[in-house]
Design a protein around this motif. Structure first.
Motif, PDB file in Angstrom:
ATOM      1  N   TYR A 124      -1.747  24.228 -38.005  1.00  0.00           N
ATOM      2  CA  TYR A 124      -0.657  25.022 -36.995  1.00  0.00           C
ATOM      3  C   TYR A 124      -1.161  26.311 -37.179  1.00  0.00           C
ATOM      4  CZ  TYR A 124       1.586  26.286 -41.431  1.00  0.00           C
ATOM      5  OH  TYR A 124       1.803  27.010 -42.616  1.00  0.00           O
ATOM      6  N   VAL A 125      -0.430  27.020 -36.027  1.00  0.00           N
ATOM      7  CA  VAL A 125      -0.600  28.561 -35.593  1.00  0.00           C
ATOM      8  C   VAL A 125       0.958  28.868 -35.495  1.00  0.00           C
ATOM      9  CG1 VAL A 125      -1.117  30.470 -34.676  1.00  0.00           C
ATOM     10  CG2 VAL A 125      -2.745  28.541 -35.031  1.00  0.00           C
ATOM     11  N   ARG A 126       1.517  29.648 -36.073  1.00  0.00           N
ATOM     12  CA  ARG A 126       3.077  30.059 -36.050  1.00  0.00           C
ATOM     13  C   ARG A 126       2.977  31.621 -36.035  1.00  0.00           C
ATOM     14  NH1 ARG A 126       6.308  26.599 -40.948  1.00  0.00           N
ATOM     15  NH2 ARG A 126       6.498  24.530 -39.635  1.00  0.00           N
ATOM     16  N   VAL A 127       3.871  31.905 -35.081  1.00  0.00           N
ATOM     17  CA  VAL A 127       4.016  33.463 -34.742  1.00  0.00           C
ATOM     18  C   VAL A 127       5.385  33.970 -35.018  1.00  0.00           C
ATOM     19  CG1 VAL A 127       3.727  35.229 -33.008  1.00  0.00           C
ATOM     20  CG2 VAL A 127       2.282  33.265 -32.950  1.00  0.00           C
ATOM     21  N   PHE A 128       5.361  35.095 -36.057  1.00  0.00           N
ATOM     22  CA  PHE A 128       6.757  35.450 -36.477  1.00  0.00           C
ATOM     23  C   PHE A 128       6.935  36.905 -35.884  1.00  0.00           C
ATOM     24  CE2 PHE A 128       6.028  32.249 -39.504  1.00  0.00           C
ATOM     25  CZ  PHE A 128       7.219  31.896 -39.905  1.00  0.00           C
ATOM     26  N   ALA A 129       8.195  37.484 -35.263  1.00  0.00           N
ATOM     27  CA  ALA A 129       8.357  38.680 -35.067  1.00  0.00           C
ATOM     28  C   ALA A 129       9.558  39.304 -35.860  1.00  0.00           C
ATOM     29  CB  ALA A 129       8.741  38.548 -33.413  1.00  0.00           C
ATOM     30  N   LEU A 130       9.216  40.561 -36.359  1.00  0.00           N
ATOM     31  CA  LEU A 130      10.146  41.251 -37.011  1.00  0.00           C
ATOM     32  C   LEU A 130      11.190  41.818 -35.917  1.00  0.00           C
ATOM     33  CD1 LEU A 130      10.917  42.371 -39.932  1.00  0.00           C
ATOM     34  CD2 LEU A 130       9.449  44.290 -39.398  1.00  0.00           C
ATOM     35  N   ARG A 131      12.354  41.313 -36.033  1.00  0.00           N
ATOM     36  CA  ARG A 131      13.536  41.637 -35.131  1.00  0.00           C
ATOM     37  C   ARG A 131      14.783  42.051 -36.039  1.00  0.00           C
ATOM     38  NH1 ARG A 131      12.980  36.647 -30.695  1.00  0.00           N
ATOM     39  NH2 ARG A 131      11.128  37.831 -29.609  1.00  0.00           N
ATOM     40  N   ASN A 132      15.513  43.211 -35.917  1.00  0.00           N
ATOM     41  CA  ASN A 132      16.571  43.514 -36.712  1.00  0.00           C
ATOM     42  C   ASN A 132      16.175  43.533 -38.144  1.00  0.00           C
ATOM     43  OD1 ASN A 132      17.985  44.195 -34.134  1.00  0.00           O
ATOM     44  ND2 ASN A 132      18.531  42.090 -34.191  1.00  0.00           N
ATOM     45  N   ASN A 133      15.063  44.143 -38.644  1.00  0.00           N
ATOM     46  CA  ASN A 133      14.678  43.904 -39.892  1.00  0.00           C
ATOM     47  C   ASN A 133      14.533  42.584 -40.576  1.00  0.00           C
ATOM     48  OD1 ASN A 133      14.514  46.793 -40.265  1.00  0.00           O
ATOM     49  ND2 ASN A 133      16.736  46.895 -40.293  1.00  0.00           N
ATOM     50  N   SER A 134      14.584  41.406 -39.739  1.00  0.00           N
ATOM     51  CA  SER A 134      14.435  40.066 -40.237  1.00  0.00           C
ATOM     52  C   SER A 134      12.952  39.318 -39.482  1.00  0.00           C
ATOM     53  CB  SER A 134      15.701  39.383 -39.893  1.00  0.00           C
ATOM     54  OG  SER A 134      16.782  39.770 -40.712  1.00  0.00           O
ATOM     55  N   TRP A 135      12.522  38.622 -40.286  1.00  0.00           N
ATOM     56  CA  TRP A 135      11.363  37.876 -39.586  1.00  0.00           C
ATOM     57  C   TRP A 135      11.841  36.623 -39.026  1.00  0.00           C
ATOM     58  CZ3 TRP A 135       6.741  39.801 -38.797  1.00  0.00           C
ATOM     59  CH2 TRP A 135       6.256  40.943 -39.564  1.00  0.00           C
ATOM     60  N   GLN A 136      11.571  36.419 -37.959  1.00  0.00           N
ATOM     61  CA  GLN A 136      11.980  35.225 -37.095  1.00  0.00           C
ATOM     62  C   GLN A 136      10.858  34.433 -36.524  1.00  0.00           C
ATOM     63  OE1 GLN A 136      15.136  36.389 -34.436  1.00  0.00           O
ATOM     64  NE2 GLN A 136      16.552  35.238 -35.664  1.00  0.00           N
ATOM     65  N   LEU A 137      10.709  33.136 -36.667  1.00  0.00           N
ATOM     66  CA  LEU A 137       9.792  32.338 -36.063  1.00  0.00           C
ATOM     67  C   LEU A 137      10.065  32.041 -34.435  1.00  0.00           C
ATOM     68  CD1 LEU A 137       7.193  30.544 -36.397  1.00  0.00           C
ATOM     69  CD2 LEU A 137       8.771  28.503 -36.888  1.00  0.00           C
ATOM     70  N   ILE A 138       9.065  32.581 -33.789  1.00  0.00           N
ATOM     71  CA  ILE A 138       9.029  32.585 -32.374  1.00  0.00           C
ATOM     72  C   ILE A 138       8.117  31.393 -31.820  1.00  0.00           C
ATOM     73  CG2 ILE A 138       9.863  35.013 -32.076  1.00  0.00           C
ATOM     74  CD1 ILE A 138       7.206  35.779 -31.230  1.00  0.00           C
ATOM     75  N   SER A 139       7.275  30.951 -32.451  1.00  0.00           N
ATOM     76  CA  SER A 139       6.451  30.009 -32.058  1.00  0.00           C
ATOM     77  C   SER A 139       5.644  29.270 -33.019  1.00  0.00           C
ATOM     78  CB  SER A 139       5.160  30.826 -30.916  1.00  0.00           C
ATOM     79  OG  SER A 139       4.404  29.746 -30.542  1.00  0.00           O
ATOM     80  N   HIS A 140       5.629  27.896 -32.729  1.00  0.00           N
ATOM     81  CA  HIS A 140       4.926  26.998 -33.434  1.00  0.00           C
ATOM     82  C   HIS A 140       4.123  25.993 -32.684  1.00  0.00           C
ATOM     83  CE1 HIS A 140       4.110  23.649 -36.576  1.00  0.00           C
ATOM     84  NE2 HIS A 140       3.858  23.115 -35.319  1.00  0.00           N
ATOM     85  N   ARG A 141       2.789  26.211 -32.965  1.00  0.00           N
ATOM     86  CA  ARG A 141       1.801  25.370 -32.281  1.00  0.00           C
ATOM     87  C   ARG A 141       1.177  24.378 -33.142  1.00  0.00           C
ATOM     88  NH1 ARG A 141       0.044  25.377 -27.272  1.00  0.00           N
ATOM     89  NH2 ARG A 141       0.977  27.294 -26.566  1.00  0.00           N
ATOM     90  N   THR A 142       1.237  23.078 -32.885  1.00  0.00           N
ATOM     91  CA  THR A 142       0.258  22.044 -33.686  1.00  0.00           C
ATOM     92  C   THR A 142      -0.851  22.186 -33.001  1.00  0.00           C
ATOM     93  OG1 THR A 142       2.188  20.953 -34.556  1.00  0.00           O
ATOM     94  CG2 THR A 142       0.065  19.741 -34.794  1.00  0.00           C
ATOM     95  N   VAL A 143      -1.912  22.440 -33.774  1.00  0.00           N
ATOM     96  CA  VAL A 143      -3.399  22.481 -33.047  1.00  0.00           C
ATOM     97  C   VAL A 143      -4.259  21.398 -33.314  1.00  0.00           C
ATOM     98  CG1 VAL A 143      -3.439  24.819 -32.954  1.00  0.00           C
ATOM     99  CG2 VAL A 143      -4.208  23.992 -34.827  1.00  0.00           C
ATOM    100  N   LYS A 144      -3.816  20.705 -34.368  1.00  0.00           N
ATOM    101  CA  LYS A 144      -4.469  19.375 -34.857  1.00  0.00           C
ATOM    102  C   LYS A 144      -3.593  18.369 -35.737  1.00  0.00           C
ATOM    103  CE  LYS A 144      -8.522  17.522 -37.159  1.00  0.00           C
ATOM    104  NZ  LYS A 144      -9.748  17.933 -38.238  1.00  0.00           N
ATOM    105  N   GLU A 145      -3.734  17.284 -35.415  1.00  0.00           N
ATOM    106  CA  GLU A 145      -2.642  16.149 -36.164  1.00  0.00           C
ATOM    107  C   GLU A 145      -3.546  14.950 -36.535  1.00  0.00           C
ATOM    108  OE1 GLU A 145       1.337  13.612 -35.049  1.00  0.00           O
ATOM    109  OE2 GLU A 145       1.031  15.721 -34.043  1.00  0.00           O
ATOM    110  N   TRP A 146      -3.214  14.381 -37.450  1.00  0.00           N
ATOM    111  CA  TRP A 146      -3.838  13.128 -38.029  1.00  0.00           C
ATOM    112  C   TRP A 146      -2.883  12.533 -38.923  1.00  0.00           C
ATOM    113  CZ3 TRP A 146      -4.509  18.127 -39.808  1.00  0.00           C
ATOM    114  CH2 TRP A 146      -4.309  18.407 -41.427  1.00  0.00           C
ATOM    115  N   HIS A 147      -3.093  10.916 -38.920  1.00  0.00           N
ATOM    116  CA  HIS A 147      -2.047  10.277 -39.569  1.00  0.00           C
ATOM    117  C   HIS A 147      -2.663   9.543 -40.769  1.00  0.00           C
ATOM    118  CE1 HIS A 147       1.309  10.426 -36.567  1.00  0.00           C
ATOM    119  NE2 HIS A 147       0.203  11.154 -35.945  1.00  0.00           N
ATOM    120  N   PHE A 148      -1.847   9.225 -41.601  1.00  0.00           N
ATOM    121  CA  PHE A 148      -2.262   8.553 -42.814  1.00  0.00           C
ATOM    122  C   PHE A 148      -1.607   7.279 -42.820  1.00  0.00           C
ATOM    123  CE2 PHE A 148      -1.222  13.209 -44.411  1.00  0.00           C
ATOM    124  CZ  PHE A 148      -2.618  13.432 -44.617  1.00  0.00           C
ATOM    125  N   LYS A 149      -2.247   6.308 -43.544  1.00  0.00           N
ATOM    126  CA  LYS A 149      -1.896   4.818 -43.640  1.00  0.00           C
ATOM    127  C   LYS A 149      -1.111   4.814 -44.643  1.00  0.00           C
ATOM    128  CE  LYS A 149      -5.575   3.020 -40.797  1.00  0.00           C
ATOM    129  NZ  LYS A 149      -6.255   2.101 -40.523  1.00  0.00           N
TER     130      LYS A 149
END
Length: 149
Positions: A124-149
């Motif tokens: 994944y790639v996640r983007v956080f922004a510092l807003r009002n002195n707190s870090w908040q997650l603004i974006s999550h993007r899954t760039v690769k996915e694989w499944h286990f058996k």
């Protein structure tokens, strides 16, 4: 020559310390801890914590290409027929840019859907922004996915 080389290597280290390098390391640790606590909150279905840590304009792009926002994702986490039993991080890196942090890493995810156990991994790639002195997650993007058996 060795003395010159030592000087050239030492000056950037001292300058980094004087001009904020320790604060950068602390901020990276803070963002990494928040990043991990988000997934702990998903496992615990701690909706109140998720509402604080996700920005109102949060965008979640799944590995399937499906895109949803904060409200929809939290509703999915609350779904009683779906339970995330573990979300384990690996290889996380935090890159800081003033009030923005980019986090890359991988997650090993185990989820039970009704009576079926689903195990998969994502990068994944996640983007956080510092807003009002707190870090908040603004974006999550899954760039690769694989499944286990």
């Amino acid at each position: 020559m060795k003395l010159v080389l030592k000087y050239l290597l030492l000056v950037p280290c001292i300058a980094g310390y004087i001009y904020g390098y320790p604060q950068t390391i602390e901020a990276q640790k803070t963002v990494d801890n928040i990043n991990r606590s988000i997934d702990e909150a998903v496992v615990k279905k701690d909706v109140n914590k998720l509402k604080q840590l996700y920005a109102d304009d949060f965008v979640f792009t799944h590995g399937t290409g499906y895109v949803e926002g904060k409200t929809s994702w939290i509703k999915d986490v609350e779904n009683p027929t779906k339970k995330f039993t573990s979300r384990v991080h690996d290889s996380t890196l935090v890159e800081l840019h003033d009030n923005v942090a980019i986090v890359t890493g991988s997650l090993a995810i185990t989820r039970s859907d009704a009576d079926k156990l689903v195990r998969y991994g994502i990068r994944y790639v996640r983007v956080f922004a510092l807003r009002n002195n707190s870090w908040q997650l603004i974006s999550h993007r899954t760039v690769k996915e694989w499944h286990f058996k």
